[in-house]
Design a protein around this motif. Structure first.
Motif, PDB file in Angstrom:
ATOM      1  N   LEU A 165      28.111  29.483  12.264  1.00 43.49           N
ATOM      2  CA  LEU A 165      29.323  29.034  11.568  1.00 43.49           C
ATOM      3  C   LEU A 165      29.660  27.574  11.824  1.00 43.49           C
ATOM      4  CD1 LEU A 165      31.639  32.140  12.059  1.00 43.49           C
ATOM      5  CD2 LEU A 165      30.367  31.494  10.010  1.00 43.49           C
ATOM      6  N   GLY A 166      28.909  26.934  12.702  1.00 44.89           N
ATOM      7  CA  GLY A 166      29.184  25.535  13.010  1.00 44.89           C
ATOM      8  C   GLY A 166      29.783  25.360  14.401  1.00 44.89           C
ATOM      9  N   ASP A 167      30.701  24.417  14.530  1.00 43.07           N
ATOM     10  CA  ASP A 167      31.309  24.082  15.816  1.00 43.07           C
ATOM     11  C   ASP A 167      32.176  25.246  16.304  1.00 43.07           C
ATOM     12  OD1 ASP A 167      32.479  22.896  18.013  1.00 43.07           O
ATOM     13  OD2 ASP A 167      33.788  21.580  16.839  1.00 43.07           O
ATOM     14  N   TYR A 168      31.921  25.726  17.519  1.00 41.64           N
ATOM     15  CA  TYR A 168      32.721  26.828  18.055  1.00 41.64           C
ATOM     16  C   TYR A 168      33.467  26.447  19.331  1.00 41.64           C
ATOM     17  CZ  TYR A 168      28.628  27.877  21.105  1.00 41.64           C
ATOM     18  OH  TYR A 168      27.599  27.817  22.008  1.00 41.64           O
ATOM     19  N   ALA A 169      33.669  25.155  19.543  1.00 43.76           N
ATOM     20  CA  ALA A 169      34.383  24.703  20.742  1.00 43.76           C
ATOM     21  C   ALA A 169      35.766  25.325  20.838  1.00 43.76           C
ATOM     22  CB  ALA A 169      34.482  23.182  20.742  1.00 43.76           C
ATOM     23  N   ALA A 170      36.448  25.504  19.712  1.00 43.27           N
ATOM     24  CA  ALA A 170      37.808  26.050  19.729  1.00 43.27           C
ATOM     25  C   ALA A 170      37.858  27.491  20.194  1.00 43.27           C
ATOM     26  CB  ALA A 170      38.418  25.944  18.330  1.00 43.27           C
ATOM     27  N   MET A 171      36.714  28.151  20.215  1.00 42.24           N
ATOM     28  CA  MET A 171      36.662  29.563  20.597  1.00 42.24           C
ATOM     29  C   MET A 171      36.303  29.746  22.074  1.00 42.24           C
ATOM     30  SD  MET A 171      34.515  32.394  18.473  1.00 42.24           S
ATOM     31  CE  MET A 171      32.956  31.939  19.255  1.00 42.24           C
ATOM     32  N   ARG A 172      36.047  28.678  22.771  1.00 40.70           N
ATOM     33  CA  ARG A 172      35.622  28.775  24.167  1.00 40.70           C
ATOM     34  C   ARG A 172      36.852  28.897  25.079  1.00 40.70           C
ATOM     35  NH1 ARG A 172      30.351  26.253  25.408  1.00 40.70           N
ATOM     36  NH2 ARG A 172      31.330  24.724  26.745  1.00 40.70           N
ATOM     37  N   ARG A 173      37.566  30.005  24.888  1.00 32.62           N
ATOM     38  CA  ARG A 173      38.763  30.303  25.666  1.00 32.62           C
ATOM     39  C   ARG A 173      38.904  31.815  25.779  1.00 32.62           C
ATOM     40  NH1 ARG A 173      42.282  31.810  21.673  1.00 32.62           N
ATOM     41  NH2 ARG A 173      41.827  30.990  19.597  1.00 32.62           N
ATOM     42  N   THR A 174      39.629  32.263  26.763  1.00 31.02           N
ATOM     43  CA  THR A 174      39.827  33.692  26.974  1.00 31.02           C
ATOM     44  C   THR A 174      40.482  34.338  25.754  1.00 31.02           C
ATOM     45  OG1 THR A 174      39.911  33.543  29.384  1.00 31.02           O
ATOM     46  CG2 THR A 174      41.144  35.346  28.367  1.00 31.02           C
ATOM     47  N   PHE A 175      39.966  35.506  25.392  1.00 30.62           N
ATOM     48  CA  PHE A 175      40.528  36.276  24.275  1.00 30.62           C
ATOM     49  C   PHE A 175      40.589  37.727  24.697  1.00 30.62           C
ATOM     50  CE2 PHE A 175      40.658  38.413  20.158  1.00 30.62           C
ATOM     51  CZ  PHE A 175      41.557  37.621  19.456  1.00 30.62           C
ATOM     52  N   LEU A 176      41.803  38.215  24.908  1.00 27.83           N
ATOM     53  CA  LEU A 176      42.049  39.564  25.409  1.00 27.83           C
ATOM     54  C   LEU A 176      43.064  40.257  24.485  1.00 27.83           C
ATOM     55  CD1 LEU A 176      42.205  38.748  29.223  1.00 27.83           C
ATOM     56  CD2 LEU A 176      40.379  39.975  28.025  1.00 27.83           C
ATOM     57  N   PRO A 177      43.448  41.505  24.759  1.00 28.31           N
ATOM     58  CA  PRO A 177      44.373  42.190  23.850  1.00 28.31           C
ATOM     59  C   PRO A 177      45.647  41.415  23.527  1.00 28.31           C
ATOM     60  CG  PRO A 177      43.368  43.797  25.281  1.00 28.31           C
ATOM     61  CD  PRO A 177      42.883  42.452  25.758  1.00 28.31           C
ATOM     62  N   ARG A 178      46.179  40.675  24.491  1.00 35.65           N
ATOM     63  CA  ARG A 178      47.410  39.935  24.183  1.00 35.65           C
ATOM     64  C   ARG A 178      47.150  38.865  23.118  1.00 35.65           C
ATOM     65  NH1 ARG A 178      46.069  38.397  29.480  1.00 35.65           N
ATOM     66  NH2 ARG A 178      45.266  36.262  29.663  1.00 35.65           N
ATOM     67  N   GLU A 179      45.999  38.194  23.193  1.00 38.46           N
ATOM     68  CA  GLU A 179      45.668  37.192  22.180  1.00 38.46           C
ATOM     69  C   GLU A 179      45.378  37.865  20.829  1.00 38.46           C
ATOM     70  OE1 GLU A 179      45.303  35.244  26.033  1.00 38.46           O
ATOM     71  OE2 GLU A 179      44.301  37.062  25.300  1.00 38.46           O
ATOM     72  N   TYR A 180      44.727  39.023  20.891  1.00 34.93           N
ATOM     73  CA  TYR A 180      44.447  39.764  19.655  1.00 34.93           C
ATOM     74  C   TYR A 180      45.750  40.164  18.973  1.00 34.93           C
ATOM     75  CZ  TYR A 180      42.724  43.269  16.421  1.00 34.93           C
ATOM     76  OH  TYR A 180      42.454  43.977  15.265  1.00 34.93           O
ATOM     77  N   ARG A 181      46.681  40.704  19.745  1.00 34.51           N
ATOM     78  CA  ARG A 181      47.951  41.136  19.157  1.00 34.51           C
ATOM     79  C   ARG A 181      48.714  39.949  18.565  1.00 34.51           C
ATOM     80  NH1 ARG A 181      49.576  46.267  20.019  1.00 34.51           N
ATOM     81  NH2 ARG A 181      48.545  47.538  21.623  1.00 34.51           N
ATOM     82  N   ALA A 182      48.646  38.810  19.221  1.00 37.69           N
ATOM     83  CA  ALA A 182      49.311  37.624  18.681  1.00 37.69           C
ATOM     84  C   ALA A 182      48.686  37.208  17.349  1.00 37.69           C
ATOM     85  CB  ALA A 182      49.237  36.475  19.689  1.00 37.69           C
ATOM     86  N   ALA A 183      47.360  37.282  17.261  1.00 31.97           N
ATOM     87  CA  ALA A 183      46.661  36.879  16.037  1.00 31.97           C
ATOM     88  C   ALA A 183      46.949  37.811  14.875  1.00 31.97           C
ATOM     89  CB  ALA A 183      45.152  36.818  16.290  1.00 31.97           C
TER      90      ALA A 183
END
Length: 327
Positions: A53-71
């Motif tokens: 998909l190209g540049d994935y620098a923005a995705m190099r961070r923790t992603f857990l249920p709290r982040e999923y629920r926020a999204a």
């Protein structure tokens, strides 16, 4: 031949109506804790410049249920299926335990796990047995070696779809009643259908719409042919997910057309919604944008068809019917 399902009429369900009416089982997403003990080399070490998909620098961070629920704020997600997140390949069973801990802390996130093995690894039998014993594991994703682009070939090389040892791994899945998450780009779909047709009893769940990464007419014809060949096989279904394009591009009109054709080939009863969060955020402006493209492609669908697409098919294929019935 695959029956062609009638294309739905033009009017899509708007987002507000969808938020109010849909119960969602998200059939494919990823969790990772980059501050925890697990290792994710692709996220924590050198960046892969060839990422699809190209540049994935923005995705190099923790992603857990709290982040999923926020999204997914505002949407009635009743549970999810976690697909292996390329955790270090010596931590394949440890990823199951990490996800089980998340499940205990926040039931439903995830409801089920698609684990990982490499069909060529020396300890394949041991790792597969460990996955099969785990109460949340329903399937396996093992990616074959692929060509970099349409027109190139790696056919018959070690680790490809034609590798006999690799094919034996698929037979092991069938014997253990574990489904296979098939993740190849569109130009390998026909090869995959050829191989799958020789493995009795294997349930196959095609990832990411069959990855139609090139949208020119000739490439879409290749994609369409491969998807029809897969739909002709018993035990196949598809995830309506990851419509992003290289480099970090989101094309709502083309995406909706892909979804429309895909639903015409597989039908709603063999298609399941999946967000591919957080990877989808590399191209889609938001979760709402993902939903808009999929709802546009499903325009005119009945309430029953949408219930299949957004929860029913995933509940059946990943054996979550009790969750759906009890929610």
């Amino acid at each position: 031949m695959t029956p062609t399902h009638a294309a739905p009429p033009a009017a899509p369900l708007d987002l507000e109506a969808a938020r109010a009416s849909l119960r969602i089982i998200d059939a494919h997403h990823h969790f990772w804790d980059l501050e925890g003990p697990g290792r994710y080399p692709w996220l924590q070490d050198a960046v892969n410049p060839e990422f699809f998909l190209g540049d994935y620098a923005a995705m190099r961070r923790t992603f857990l249920p709290r982040e999923y629920r926020a999204a997914t704020t505002g949407w009635n997600v009743i549970g999810t299926v976690h697909c292996e997140a390329e955790r270090s390949r010596d931590e394949q069973l440890a990823e199951d335990e990490f996800l089980a801990q998340l499940h205990e802390a926040d039931p439903g996130f995830p409801l089920a796990i698609v684990g990982h093995v490499d069909f060529l690894q020396d300890d394949l039998a041991e790792i597969l047995a460990g996955h099969a014993r785990h109460p949340l594991v329903r399937g396996i994703r093992s990616k074959p070696r692929i060509a970099a682009r349409r027109g190139e070939s790696v056919r018959g090389e070690t680790g490809t779809l034609q590798d006999r040892t690799w094919q034996d791994g698929l037979r092991r899945l069938a014997d253990l009643d574990l489904s296979w998450d098939l993740r190849v780009p569109y130009y390998h779909l026909s090869e995959a259908a050829e191989v799958i047709s020789q493995v009795a009893g294997l349930r196959v769940i095609i990832n990411h719409c069959g990855l139609p990464l090139d949208r020119d007419p000739e490439s879409l014809a290749v994609w369409r042919r491969g998807m029809r060949e897969l739909a002709d096989l018993p035990g196949t279904s598809v995830k309506v997910s990851e419509l992003g394009l290289f480099p970090n591009r989101w094309d709502p009109a083309s995406n909706a057309q892909v979804v429309r054709e895909l639903l015409g080939i597989f039908g709603f009863e063999r298609s399941m919604f999946a967000s591919n969060l957080p990877v989808a955020t590399l191209t889609a402006p938001s979760f709402d944008a993902v939903m808009e493209s999929i709802l546009a492609g499903a325009a005119g669908a009945s309430a029953e068809q949408l219930a299949q697409l957004f929860a029913g098919t995933a509940a059946r294929e990943y054996r979550l019917r009790d969750v759906l019935d009890g929610s």
